[in-house]
Design a protein around this motif. Sequence first.
Motif, mmCIF file in Angstrom:
data_model
loop_
_atom_site.group_PDB
_atom_site.id
_atom_site.type_symbol
_atom_site.label_atom_id
_atom_site.label_comp_id
_atom_site.label_asym_id
_atom_site.label_seq_id
_atom_site.Cartn_x
_atom_site.Cartn_y
_atom_site.Cartn_z
ATOM 1 N N THR A 1 -59.439 15.365 -1.809
ATOM 2 C CA THR A 1 -60.474 16.403 -1.814
ATOM 3 C C THR A 1 -61.761 15.855 -1.180
ATOM 4 O O THR A 1 -62.429 16.516 -0.393
ATOM 5 N N LEU A 2 -62.038 14.614 -1.528
ATOM 6 C CA LEU A 2 -63.248 14.001 -0.973
ATOM 7 C C LEU A 2 -63.134 13.866 0.548
ATOM 8 O O LEU A 2 -64.080 14.159 1.285
ATOM 9 N N PHE A 3 -61.967 13.435 0.993
ATOM 10 C CA PHE A 3 -61.776 13.360 2.447
ATOM 11 C C PHE A 3 -62.030 14.724 3.095
ATOM 12 O O PHE A 3 -62.695 14.842 4.124
ATOM 13 N N VAL A 4 -61.484 15.754 2.460
ATOM 14 C CA VAL A 4 -61.626 17.089 3.018
ATOM 15 C C VAL A 4 -63.101 17.504 3.015
ATOM 16 O O VAL A 4 -63.633 17.998 4.013
ATOM 17 N N CYS A 5 -63.771 17.247 1.875
ATOM 18 C CA CYS A 5 -65.196 17.612 1.817
ATOM 19 C C CYS A 5 -65.969 16.900 2.911
ATOM 20 O O CYS A 5 -66.756 17.508 3.646
ATOM 21 N N THR A 6 -65.750 15.594 3.005
ATOM 22 C CA THR A 6 -66.503 14.821 4.001
ATOM 23 C C THR A 6 -66.223 15.358 5.399
ATOM 24 O O THR A 6 -67.137 15.595 6.188
ATOM 25 N N GLY A 7 -64.955 15.577 5.666
ATOM 26 C CA GLY A 7 -64.617 16.071 6.990
ATOM 27 C C GLY A 7 -65.174 17.454 7.240
ATOM 28 O O GLY A 7 -65.682 17.760 8.329
ATOM 29 N N MET A 8 -65.085 18.276 6.232
ATOM 30 C CA MET A 8 -65.515 19.657 6.421
ATOM 31 C C MET A 8 -67.031 19.787 6.604
ATOM 32 O O MET A 8 -67.513 20.750 7.200
ATOM 33 N N ILE A 9 -67.773 18.845 6.062
ATOM 34 C CA ILE A 9 -69.222 18.886 6.298
ATOM 35 C C ILE A 9 -69.478 19.029 7.800
ATOM 36 O O ILE A 9 -70.354 19.772 8.234
ATOM 37 N N THR B 1 -63.072 21.372 14.189
ATOM 38 C CA THR B 1 -61.619 21.359 14.364
ATOM 39 C C THR B 1 -60.996 20.655 13.155
ATOM 40 O O THR B 1 -61.595 19.722 12.616
ATOM 41 N N PRO B 2 -59.801 21.078 12.767
ATOM 42 C CA PRO B 2 -59.125 20.392 11.646
ATOM 43 C C PRO B 2 -58.939 18.910 11.955
ATOM 44 O O PRO B 2 -58.809 18.096 11.035
ATOM 45 N N LEU B 3 -58.904 18.577 13.236
ATOM 46 C CA LEU B 3 -58.740 17.170 13.602
ATOM 47 C C LEU B 3 -59.817 16.296 12.970
ATOM 48 O O LEU B 3 -59.598 15.125 12.686
ATOM 49 N N THR B 4 -60.998 16.876 12.766
ATOM 50 C CA THR B 4 -62.076 16.095 12.173
ATOM 51 C C THR B 4 -61.655 15.613 10.784
ATOM 52 O O THR B 4 -61.804 14.431 10.451
ATOM 53 N N VAL B 5 -61.072 16.521 10.004
ATOM 54 C CA VAL B 5 -60.647 16.140 8.661
ATOM 55 C C VAL B 5 -59.498 15.129 8.758
ATOM 56 O O VAL B 5 -59.497 14.105 8.067
ATOM 57 N N VAL B 6 -58.585 15.406 9.672
ATOM 58 C CA VAL B 6 -57.446 14.498 9.833
ATOM 59 C C VAL B 6 -57.933 13.096 10.204
ATOM 60 O O VAL B 6 -57.486 12.090 9.643
ATOM 61 N N ASN B 7 -58.879 13.060 11.122
ATOM 62 C CA ASN B 7 -59.399 11.749 11.534
ATOM 63 C C ASN B 7 -60.032 11.009 10.360
ATOM 64 O O ASN B 7 -59.835 9.802 10.193
ATOM 65 N N PHE B 8 -60.825 11.749 9.592
ATOM 66 C CA PHE B 8 -61.454 11.094 8.447
ATOM 67 C C PHE B 8 -60.388 10.508 7.523
ATOM 68 O O PHE B 8 -60.498 9.374 7.061
ATOM 69 N N ILE B 9 -59.332 11.299 7.286
ATOM 70 C CA ILE B 9 -58.278 10.838 6.381
ATOM 71 C C ILE B 9 -57.588 9.595 6.956
ATOM 72 O O ILE B 9 -57.424 8.590 6.279
ATOM 73 N N LEU B 10 -57.247 9.697 8.240
ATOM 74 C CA LEU B 10 -56.485 8.594 8.828
ATOM 75 C C LEU B 10 -57.319 7.321 8.964
ATOM 76 O O LEU B 10 -56.864 6.232 8.653
ATOM 77 N N SER C 1 -54.459 11.077 16.657
ATOM 78 C CA SER C 1 -55.329 12.217 16.359
ATOM 79 C C SER C 1 -56.700 12.045 17.002
ATOM 80 O O SER C 1 -57.292 12.991 17.503
ATOM 81 N N ARG C 2 -57.201 10.788 17.030
ATOM 82 C CA ARG C 2 -58.506 10.593 17.657
ATOM 83 C C ARG C 2 -58.404 10.781 19.167
ATOM 84 O O ARG C 2 -59.281 11.346 19.814
ATOM 85 N N GLY C 3 -57.256 10.292 19.688
ATOM 86 C CA GLY C 3 -57.052 10.460 21.126
ATOM 87 C C GLY C 3 -57.010 11.941 21.490
ATOM 88 O O GLY C 3 -57.638 12.388 22.465
ATOM 89 N N TRP C 4 -56.317 12.647 20.686
ATOM 90 C CA TRP C 4 -56.206 14.087 20.903
ATOM 91 C C TRP C 4 -57.593 14.733 20.825
ATOM 92 O O TRP C 4 -57.983 15.558 21.653
ATOM 93 N N THR C 5 -58.352 14.312 19.822
ATOM 94 C CA THR C 5 -59.704 14.857 19.672
ATOM 95 C C THR C 5 -60.559 14.567 20.907
ATOM 96 O O THR C 5 -61.277 15.439 21.403
ATOM 97 N N LEU C 6 -60.436 13.330 21.390
ATOM 98 C CA LEU C 6 -61.241 12.977 22.572
ATOM 99 C C LEU C 6 -60.878 13.856 23.752
ATOM 100 O O LEU C 6 -61.761 14.328 24.483
ATOM 101 N N LYS C 7 -59.577 14.048 23.891
ATOM 102 C CA LYS C 7 -59.127 14.858 25.011
ATOM 103 C C LYS C 7 -59.631 16.296 24.846
ATOM 104 O O LYS C 7 -60.190 16.888 25.772
ATOM 105 N N ARG C 8 -59.473 16.793 23.652
ATOM 106 C CA ARG C 8 -59.927 18.160 23.366
ATOM 107 C C ARG C 8 -61.433 18.300 23.668
ATOM 108 O O ARG C 8 -61.868 19.234 24.340
#
Lengths: 317, 990, 212
Positions: A127-135, A147-156, A196-203
């Motif tokens: 939940t904390l990961f999600v909160c942090t990412g969602m900020i 993008t959801p990738l932000t949350v995914v990146n934080f988690i990973l 996921s970060r690579g994908w984010t960069l590309k996006r």
Amino acid sequence: MHPAFSVIFLTTLIGVGQGLFIALNIGQVFDLARDDINLGHGFYAWGGFLVLSFLALGLIASVFHLGHPERAWRAVTQWRTSWLSREVIVLPLFMLIVFAYMLGHFNGMDAEQSLTLGLVGIIVCFTLFVCTGMIYACLRFLREWATPLTVVNFILFGSASGFIFAAAYAGWAGQPELLELFGEIGAWLTLGALVSRGWTLKRNAELRARPKTTTQTATGIHHPEVRQTSMGLMGGSYNTREFFHGMKALAVRRIKGFFLVMVFPVTLALLLAGTALDSAFLVSLAFLAQYLGLIAERWYFFAQVNHPQNIYYQQVG
Amino acid sequence: MQTGSAVTNNGNIEVKNTTCYMCACRCGIRVTLQDGIVRYIQGNPDHPLNQGVICAKGSSGIMKQYSPARLTKPLKRKAGAERGDSEFEEITWDEAFDILEKRLAHLRATDPKKFALFTGRDQMQALTGLFARQFGTPNYAAHGGFCSVNMAAGMIYSIGGSFWEFGGPDLEHAKVLMMFGTAEDHHSNPLKIALSKFKRQGGRFISVNPVRTGYSAIADEWVPIKPGTDGAFIMAMMRILIEEGLVDEPFLVDYSNSAQLVIQDPQHPDFGRIARNTQGSPLVWSGKRQQAVSFDAREDGIVLDGAFTLADGTPVKTAFRLLKEQLAEYTPEYAEQITGIPAADIVRLARELGETALTKGGELPIAWTDCWGRQHASISIRPVAFHAMRGLAAHSNGFQTIRAFSLLLSLLGTIDRPGGFRHKAPYPRPIPPGPAIPSSPDDVQPGKPLNGAPLGSPASPDDLFVDANGQPVRLDKAFSWEHPLSLHGLMHNAITNAWRGDPYPIDTLLIFMANMAWNSTMNTSEIRKMLNDKRADGEYKIPFLVVCDAFQSEMVAYADLVLPDTTYLERHDCISMLDRPISEYDGPVDSVRIPVVPPTGQCKPFQEVLVELASRLKFPAFTNEDGSRKFKDYPDFITRFETAPGSGIGFLAGWRGKDGSKAMRGEPNPRQWEMYEKNNCVFHYHLPREQQYMRNWNQAYLDWAHENGLIGKNAPIVIQVYSEILQEFRMAAEGRRPGKQPPEHLRERVKTYCDPLPFYYRPLETQRSDCDTYPLNAVTQRPMAMYHSWDSQNAWLRQIHTYNYLYMSPRLGQQGGFEDGDWVWVESMHGKVRCMARFSEAVEPGTVWTWNAIGKAAGAWNLDPEANEARKGFLLNHLIAEELPPGPEGEHLSNSDPITGQAGWYDVQVRVYKAEEDEDFSWPQFPAQPTVPGEPSRPDTLAYHAARGGAANPAPTPWHEQFADKLAPLTQPLQGIGKRIVSAITGEKD
Amino acid sequence: MTQLALVIDLNVCVGCHACVTSCKEWNTSGQAGPMPDDNPYGADPSGVFFNRVQTYEVGSFPHTETVHFPKSCLHCEDPPCVPVCPTGASHKREADGIVLVDYDKCIGCKYCSWACPYGAREFDEHSQVMKKCTLCVDRIYDQTLPEQERKPACVMACPANARIFGDIHDPDSQASQMIREQQGYALMPELGTQPANHYLPRHIRRGSDDSA
Ligand SMILES: Nc1nc2c(c(=O)[nH]1)N[C@H]1C(S)=C(S)[C@@H](COP(=O)(O)OP(=O)(O)OC[C@H]3O[C@@H](n4cnc5c(=O)[nH]c(N)nc54)[C@H](O)[C@@H]3O)O[C@H]1N2
Ligand SMILES: Nc1nc2c(c(=O)[nH]1)N[C@H]1C(S)=C(S)[C@@H](COP(=O)(O)OP(=O)(O)OC[C@H]3O[C@@H](n4cnc5c(=O)[nH]c(N)nc54)[C@H](O)[C@@H]3O)O[C@H]1N2
Ligand code: SF4
Ligand code: SF4
Ligand code: SF4
Ligand code: SF4
Ligand code: SF4
Ligand SMILES: [Mo]
């Protein structure tokens, strides 16, 4: 955006703490499942202490982001709408659980209790990961973040760095099996983060090519050539400080390169070597390398955002 | 913060009215004080000029009042310190007055010329001028000569009134407005109010300007003209109007000298003069009777355009015919070449003006009677308005351009008619207007007032203020053959002339409210040297320099004696009908300032200084018959002074008479100030409707104006399409006239430029520049949020303009290999400056421009020597010479209009090229000027809040900064390491 | 429901900055103040302002237009800066739609400013709270002021009358009428923030046979 160091430290430090907490619990599962592993309460208790320390350090760092920390309690009130408020609730909650976890192990709580607490903790941790990412991800106009990738990146990233730290911890604690296990998971998580970060960069690179908000939409002047000649102030203002990183494009590229090299290949190499050689030292180096890289990654995470407000602050004249 | 009762409810709140002086526009303001501290300055809604609105400067008055650049004590240059070092010791006012009294008494008793008084953006020229006159010195002038005298002289000598303060566009009735060379803040608030209404009402706004900012930004059409070429554009438009019959013929015949007959026989003694009958009445040609008749007989059927022979055989042509002939060469194609405006556009615009003026107007049903007793049932609307300012004026061909411009207005019949140009009292005035100037060296006598006003309007060569050899009597050479109609003097040459001792050395120079060591001087770097230059005997070339200023300006650094003035919120003042009042189209308006806060420190109003000195020096106007002092102080002086004993005319026109019941004229009223105070500090006299138009020829108005002392005679003010006055000067130059003669070397010049009909010529400096090497025109504009040099001390305004760029077409960058924002050198034949380039598409590609007076000398205005103004800002004035290069007409001719002496600021030609890599600050730089005793200290932060002590309320330091400060000894080494790591990664230093 | 707002008429705005400094002058000593300035007399002076006037150039020579563009908080109807605030300091008032910051609740986290796409918020580095245009809430309801002065300071100052204050939900208000009749528009409409402040575009009036 101008990267805020308090936030860089907050997110990276609690990420390590969160990953470490997950690792401890995975460790415990293994502890229970395998006879050759027998860690003892001390390992968990001190592990919990380390988790708590990371979280506390993160929290302290975050306090420097606040103008009025004495009023921070107010930040819990808007949990209905504000992810920041939610984070402010979840982080202490998580710390409380970790604290209980630590205390429990110091007092020799049984495995069932520990696993139950661990499970609750992991849920809160995510939940904390999600909160942090969602900020960041909830700010619709900051398209690099939204993008959801932000949350995914934080988690990973959090998990990866936490596992690698856990591997080092296990190593120093004389648990080569766990070093290996955590190390391997850390490596896979790092690889996941790379994807996921690579994908984010590309996006995000593509986003730049298709701006949604332009000088035209910002001013309502619909003509192919609209240029700002004056932002109305010359000596700078909050708007020119908070939303610009103030570095040259080359420097930004070098920071990006630095994080890509440190977080991924360097970390992985050190980690593989560390696990292969069973070297707590090398794994610690891997952690340090990744953590340093993550600071740069988080810096870049902010710097890459081209805030739409910047359209209004382009030219001094 | 939450809603609640406004802060204005807390503390001791007072609201006081006075008049703004953040600029010369003089709006009415309402000042809210909270426990004596200025809380809020707003526009006074009951003030005719600004009707409640206020500008950026006016709203920032608080930061002027509490500026750390304020002078608070009289100062004397420290023994041993050089001028410019800005090293002073404090003295008392008693000492200051003693020094001044001794020095001035001696000069007055021996050679009054040796005292020169020059004032800048002075709004009390009626008093400073009176002081000079009473002292007996001719060496007095204010900013007019370097400001816009071309505008004043060019129009007043043509139509009896002028833009600037004496007239304006009637946008209420206009359909088209064509604005020439006005930047963004001339006649600030009133013009903005009017422009907005005009546009909303459907008016079309055309701006003729090489630059498109400010007012021009909201224009419907922008006509980007090459600087200095408007004369050609206007002449071409006139040619088209005449060709296409788009001129107001009846108007020209009745109200101008267009139909008057000019003698054409070169052998005739009056060749080039207007033919007159024996009563002195000008002759016109009656088409009906086929003979010359008197202009004043007002016959029908007068011919506008023709060539005839008088009964005595003298060939004559109407002035209009001569104008037409003069216009022949100004084809649209010719004008296109000169101005850069496509010929088709010139034709189109001329037609639009002509058609709108003549066909879109209608009549206002206001009956009036003209000076010849003819009654008119209505007044014709001419819905084409114009406005023009320094874009026309600040060129050395400005006078003739503005003559052409005045004639354009006249051809369209827009003079003092609804929708066109409208006068403001005390204008219209006869041509020439105003008081007589002294005309011989004998008019200057020790111990006596000057015989005549120091500034005035010559009507003929014999009015020139020259000696038997034709040499100037004034220090600035005004009213001499070099600049015969220099109505406002040539302040911009005063320092150079005094330094060179040409025409003579002076002793004491008193400068009030002018920053002549910086922005109101041409050739600034050299002028600064001259101010500090010494004779062989060690004495300064200008021996004694007194500066009265309110702030630590660049000029203050050069003073021997500094007199700290009050601010506009601290003093009494009057905006007088004797000077440049704030009149409206519908009648005279004057106004006052009444202190709203007490003076700061030892500050003393300069008005009080003048009254005190005048009393000590026993000037006749300030002394009773028994030799005792006449006026207690400045307010007393204003109340009781009359222009002549018993004239009933004084500085203020409102609430005159013993009980305040009289307007314009009446005995002094001891309670006059109180009455002004009760009435928003402003007096507005509304003329009856039938006196509001056609005032040049409106009998009722002229009678009224004459009775109230605005004009000397109530005769019609006929438009001078053909200027007989200029013709007189030309005849003198041709040696065809008895009386004063120009020196030989100036004959050709006078003859050429004193053309009785307007013409276009290239500005003098341009004629002498190598335009291949220096192909660009460089001009300046004032920004709306800064007043000349004096707002850099204003903490709010300087955030809007803290340094300046040179704006230019991107094409120049392409050619010169530099980018937007790069440092460049700008070079004229006189010198160079370094600044940053800013690309813009809103500028004519042959022109570069910058905001005026943003760059500052290091340390001036109590700014940090590293402030942007000094490091990144620059001043164009270093490139502009105050004198022309030597030529056949002599060596030290002013870089000014050859007729009026108007400074040719906008004539300079430059080139621009890239600076070296490491040249990343502006040039020239000057050693930092230290602050002076009594100046408040300069805070690092401000958190202005009236209820919390105003500027004394310090901004708190946030907790983490306090924390960081405490930890600094620990964290500094870490920071160093951190920085090194970061720079290793990024490759960026710091 | 009332939604107070400013309508800014770019057709007449001359870019004089009167709204900028009159705003600062009123508000620095008001409830929203002080509005501090750093280096007020040094290099790079920088201060808190609630309103700025910017300049844009459109097209290329000689068909260039210069547009002055004042901008303060737009009091969005769906203000992204409000829901993100963790403390509730940043709020939109039910009664009149004004978006305000309660300084006593603000913890200075700056999050709201990240959420505002318009760069309309300014952080006071000294008192460490977020500040912004208040629509002069301490003027417009002040019963001690004469009725015609119960308007924002910037509106009162504006010499070109380019700033119209009113309720854009009231179809009869002058503000609503001007928006309707003069094609008033919102900034960054693609973001869905529904700014309450509107802008009126330039209208070019051509001469009779002006083919330019
Ligand atoms: N805010 C503010 N207001 C002021 C002042 C101030 O310092 N600040 N100063 C006051 C004073 S003292 C004065 S004299 C007035 C002056 O008011 P303006 O006459 O408006 O003053 P300038 O700034 O000199 O602007 C001259 C304009 O003419 C244009 N120009 C230059 N050369 C030519 C040309 O050859 N032809 C044409 N058509 N245009 C040309 C320039 O681009 C510029 O726009 O402003 C007064 N008002
Ligand atoms: N390059 C270039 N130069 C120009 C111009 C241009 O267009 N281009 N324009 C010219 C024109 S039109 C003009 S009018 C001049 C203006 O030039 P100046 O008349 O020199 O005007 P300011 O720079 O405003 O300086 C006036 C001085 O008055 C002081 N002062 C301000 N308020 C008070 C007060 O209340 N009392 C006293 N005693 N002093 C006070 C200020 O501190 C300042 O030192 O500049 C001219 N210079
Ligand atoms: S225009 Fe502005 S500065 Fe000038 S007098 Fe009016 S309010 Fe004051
Ligand atoms: S005060 Fe009015 S005209 Fe001036 S910049 Fe602001 S909106 Fe535009
Ligand atoms: S403009 Fe920005 S600060 Fe104002 S309401 Fe909209 S989002 Fe919020
Ligand atoms: S800075 Fe203040 S107003 Fe903004 S989000 Fe944080 S607490 Fe809320
Ligand atoms: S409404 Fe008030 S607070 Fe907002 S910009 Fe205008 S003056 Fe400033
Ligand atoms: Mo001027």
